[in-house]
Structures are given as C-alpha cells and as structure tokens.
Design an enzyme around this catalytic site. Structure first.
Site, PDB file in Angstrom:
ATOM      1  N   GLU A 120       7.193  14.650 -11.351  1.00 29.21           N
ATOM      2  CA  GLU A 120       6.724  13.315 -11.702  1.00 29.21           C
ATOM      3  C   GLU A 120       7.366  12.820 -12.988  1.00 29.21           C
ATOM      4  OE1 GLU A 120       5.195  11.356  -9.854  1.00 29.21           O
ATOM      5  OE2 GLU A 120       4.634  12.738  -8.281  1.00 29.21           O
ATOM      6  N   CYS A 262       8.455   0.003   3.592  1.00 25.32           N
ATOM      7  CA  CYS A 262       7.989  -1.235   2.964  1.00 25.32           C
ATOM      8  C   CYS A 262       8.782  -1.478   1.687  1.00 25.32           C
ATOM      9  CB  CYS A 262       6.495  -1.133   2.674  1.00 25.32           C
ATOM     10  SG  CYS A 262       5.692  -2.718   2.322  1.00 25.32           S
ATOM     11  N   CYS A 269       9.420  -3.632   9.062  1.00 23.36           N
ATOM     12  CA  CYS A 269       8.046  -3.831   9.532  1.00 23.36           C
ATOM     13  C   CYS A 269       7.814  -3.218  10.915  1.00 23.36           C
ATOM     14  CB  CYS A 269       7.705  -5.314   9.548  1.00 23.36           C
ATOM     15  SG  CYS A 269       7.629  -6.055   7.898  1.00 23.36           S
TER      16      CYS A 269
END
Length: 522
Positions: A120, A262, A269
């Site tokens: 992270e 997305c 889509c």
C-alpha cells in the site's frame, strides 16, 4: 546500500519469524478461507457489524435535507446483490499480483500485515505496473531498490512505523483500522483500512481513487469527490457495502473494478459485474430512450428527487449532463489550476575522481516539499540579472565544495520540466575542475558520484534532463540545443530494464483521481 535501506534491512530481519509450513493447492486455499472466516467471526464479536449493510451505519451517512436517498443503497437485497456480483467477478478476473499472493498464503498475521503495508505504501501515487518488480525485490530482500521508487518520505515513514512495531509494540502489528491509523506514523485512513481488512479480516470499507470513481458512478454522484461532504458520503457507502465475510477481497475487488473496468475515460460497461445496479448506466439508457423518441413520456428510470440544484451529490448546475460523456459524467472534478511557474539555476560541477574517473557533485533535497529527499545538482532560486545569478550559484557551489574558479562557470542552456502543480525552468550551468586536487570530503547531504552511479541514484527526471544538456555541451560529445526542453545525447547504450522502470516512474503524470483520497491509481 544506503543508510535508510540498511536500517530497514535490520528491521525486516528482526520482524521475520520462522514461517510455518503451508500446504499447496487445495490445502492452502482451504487454510486461507478458514482464516478469513475466523477473522470475520472475531471481528463481528469484537465490534458489531451490519451483516446486511444497513442495520448499523456510521453517523456520517445520516441523511441531511440536501442529500437525496437516490444516491444511497436503501435495499438489503440490492446491497447483497452488489456484494455477490462483485466478488464473483473478482474471483474469476482478479489480476495475479505478488502482494495478493502473500496475503493469501502467509499464515503469520504480522508478516501478512507487513506485506500488505509495504504494497500500500508503494502504491501511493504509483501505478501497479511500476510497483510489481519493486515489491517482489523488496519482499525477497530489503535493498537499494527503494531508491529507484522515489518518494523517499514514504520510505522514511515505513521505517518509522516498522521501528515502532519492533521497539514499542513487541513485533505485533495493530489489528484494527483505528489502531493502525492511531499508532503507526504515515498510515492514513485508506492504508489502515486496507491492512485491517486484507490482513486481519476487519469489516471496514476503504476509498481510494478507483473506489471513489466506482461509487460515484454506481450511485450517480456527480459532485467533486475531493469535497469534504462528498468524501464522507463515499466512505459511508464503502462501509455500507463491504462484505463482512470477505472484507479484504471485497475492498480489493472494488479497487480492481475501478482499475480495469470502470476506468476514468473509457469504461468497459459491458464487462461490468454491477452494471444492473449502476445509476450512471441507467441514466445513459434513459437519455438514449428520450433521444430516440421511441417511447412517449418519460421512461421508468428513477431520478434524484432533489435534482433541482439543491442536492449536494448531483452534477453541479454549472456542468449539466453531457450526452457525449455517458457514464463519464460521474464524477465531475473541480477544474485543475494551471501549474505555477518558477525558475532556478543549477550547476553540474565535475572533477576528476581519485582514481581518475570523472565525478559530479549531488546534494540532497530537504525532507519535505517538492521531491523530498531526492538528490540534485546544487541549485539556487532564479535571480533577475546574469551577474547576480552567477554570484548566487557560485556561493552555493562553494558551500559544498570549497573555493572554486568563478571564470569557469558556463551557462549551457535551459530545461523546462512540468510537475503536477509547478512548471519549473532550470537555467543550466556547468563547471569542470581541471588541474586541481580532487575534493574528497564534503559536508553531510552532499556526495560525489561517477556518471554511472548518477544514472542509478535517486534523482528526478528533471535532473536527468539537466545532465543531458551538460553532456551535450562537453567537448567530444554531441551538441544539444541550448533552448530545448529535453536534450538527448547522440549516442548512449540502451538503458537496462531497471533504468527504464526508473525513467517511467519519474515522468510527471497527472493523477486522474482526487488527490486527497489517499491512494494511487491501481
């Protein structure tokens, strides 16, 4: 090995514990699933969680008069369907990333949390493709790879946090998002939530740039995600949706969806697992039906009841629906201010090394601010006249290297480099020391490097451009334009893969996600 890397190596060695044997194949998958279930059960006992996503909500999602329920999930079945569809898609389509494998296979909770933590931190403001090689090397052996990854402040915070875990917390990572954020320096809300959910199974939602975009489109939130109120709503939605049984997988699935399907500009889509629940997609269908005039009256598609300029989550009145954008209407972001323009003068100071090879002087930038902790050629703020500029630059050079011949200071050209918020013009000077005894000692924060060492050091792209201008103006080398923004040497070996990764990383990029949402675009 740099002092930072050396210290981190020792810390990592301290944190390492004998690794329990882990089976392969079905046994490993079964063990991973059992751990997730235990984490979920333990978390639900320690802190009540809304298994249906609706029973217990944080105060920040309490409706206000200016926010319509249209933008929230109001139905238990809808929340359940969203979780099921997203996780089913993730199980089939997720990318094989090294930190995910470690999170699944590692049985020691502290080592598992450390593995997630490192990933992270590396992923902050850095794309996945860049991080993969660095992460693999780091986890195999903490080494000088961090220098190429840049953003030294991240490395320092990771070092500080690891030291605190070892020296003050008995070698054990905090187990909840709240305590991770409270106890570990540099761990913010997003990183804490990611570690807690992935490593410890805490049912806590996360919001990074990818998740924010997914949520904005699924609930037709057109307002700027960096707005405080909008950000609070997004965190509330993330907490409402996170699957208590598989919180880590759910959060990674939401990030994966934003990263691969997305996407900011060209979303896929037709491949989206939650298309049927997406209000942005419903809006596109509604507008297409209206445009085709195939149906009389309004089609049966729900709208925001407050869509009169009062809803704080709808598209701003100044930027109404754009038919050409489709789902990319959501979200709209505040217009980016043009970068401010700054100028400075920098000098490549070269001397013959003790062993005969040429050396150049680098100094380290401050630990905060632009390019914190990276190395650069001695530089000063731009002065209004050439005479003042030379005087200031010579004083700066002498501060690091002692008395120098002012007459050899030559102006070579300029380099223009644009960061996300600053357009910086460097006036490039050169000074070659010849016939002098090499300077062997320098103050702290400075060092002499060979040209080969320079290309593997933690320097920015701007400094690499400056050095190319210097090389192009030296006798026996190709000539570079004195006014060019990027001056390239006429002949040079093709850089190795590691150097290409460094160059790619340091190229300036405009983040497509809200800057205050704590995350890199994965």
């Amino acid at each position: 090995m740099t002092p930072l890397v050396s210290r981190l190596s020792r810390l990592w060695a301290i944190m390492r514990k004998p690794r329990a044997a882990v089976g392969s194949g079905h046994r490993r998958q079964a063990a991973s699933q059992e751990r997730r279930q235990k984490h979920a059960k333990s978390n639900s006992q320690a802190k009540p969680s809304a298994c249906d996503g609706l029973a217990s909500q944080p105060e920040e999602v309490v409706l206000q008069a200016s926010v319509s329920p249209y933008h929230l999930f109001r139905d238990v079945a809808e929340v359940t369907a969203f979780r099921r569809s997203l996780l089913s898609w993730y199980d089939q389509e997720k990318r094989d990333l090294p930190w995910r494998r470690r999170a699944e296979d590692e049985v020691d909770p502290d080592r598992r949390a450390y593995a997630v933590w490192v990933s992270e931190v590396m992923l902050q403001q850095t794309q996945v493709a860049t991080v993969i090689n660095y992460y693999t090397g780091w986890m195999q052996e903490v080494n000088q790879l961090w220098a190429g990854l840049g953003y030294y402040s991240r490395g320092r915070r990771l070092q500080e946090g690891a030291r605190k875990v070892v020296e003050e917390l008995g070698g054990h990572m905090p187990r909840t998002a709240e305590t991770l954020q409270q106890l570990l320096p540099g761990v913010g809300r997003y990183t804490a939530g990611a570690i807690a959910s992935i490593a410890f199974g805490q049912a806590t939602g996360v919001v990074d740039g990818n998740v924010a975009r997914v949520l904005c489109r699924v609930r037709a939130i057109g307002a700027d995600p960096s707005n405080t109120l909008v950000s609070q709503r997004l965190w509330g939605l993330a907490q409402q949706l996170v699957d208590p049984a598989r919180p880590g997988d759910f959060n990674q699935a939401a990030m994966e969806l934003g990263a691969t399907v997305c996407t900011p500009q060209r979303p896929l889509c037709s491949q989206c697992p939650v298309q049927s629940l997406c209000r942005a997609h419903q809006r596109v269908e509604r507008e297409q039906l209206l445009a085709s005039r195939s149906l009389s009256g309004n089609p049966d598609v729900e709208e925001c009841a407050l869509n009169t300029g009062q809803c704080q989550l709808c598209l701003p009145a100044s930027e109404p629906w754009d038919q050409t954008l489709g789902v990319v209407n959501f979200p709209r972001k505040a217009s980016r201010k043009p970068p401010r323009e700054e100028s400075s003068a920098t000098c490549v100071l070269e001397q013959a090394g003790a062993l005969g090879g040429a050396q150049i002087l680098l100094v380290q930038r401050p630990n905060s601010g632009l390019l914190a902790g990276l190395w650069e050629f001695p530089s000063v703020t731009w002065e209004p006249s050439e005479q003042l500029q030379r005087k200031a630059l010579l004083q700066e050079l002498q501060r690091w290297a002692g008395p120098l011949p002012a007459t050899r200071l030559r102006h070579l050209g300029e380099v223009v480099h644009t960061f996300s918020h600053i357009k910086l013009t460097y006036q490039v000077y050169g000074l070659a020391l010849e016939g002098q005894t090499p300077v062997t000692t320098v103050p702290a924060g400075a060092r002499w490097l060979t040209q080969e060492e320079f290309h593997t050091a933690a320097v920015s792209t701007a400094m690499k451009k400056v050095f190319r201008v210097y090389q192009g103006q030296q006798p026996g080398t190709c000539k570079g334009s004195k006014r060019s923004q990027v001056s390239s040497p006429c002949s040079r070996k093709k850089p190795c893969m590691g150097q290409q990764v460094l160059d790619n990383f340091f190229r300036p990029h405009i983040s497509t996600d809200a800057s205050n949402l704590n995350s890199a675009a994965q």
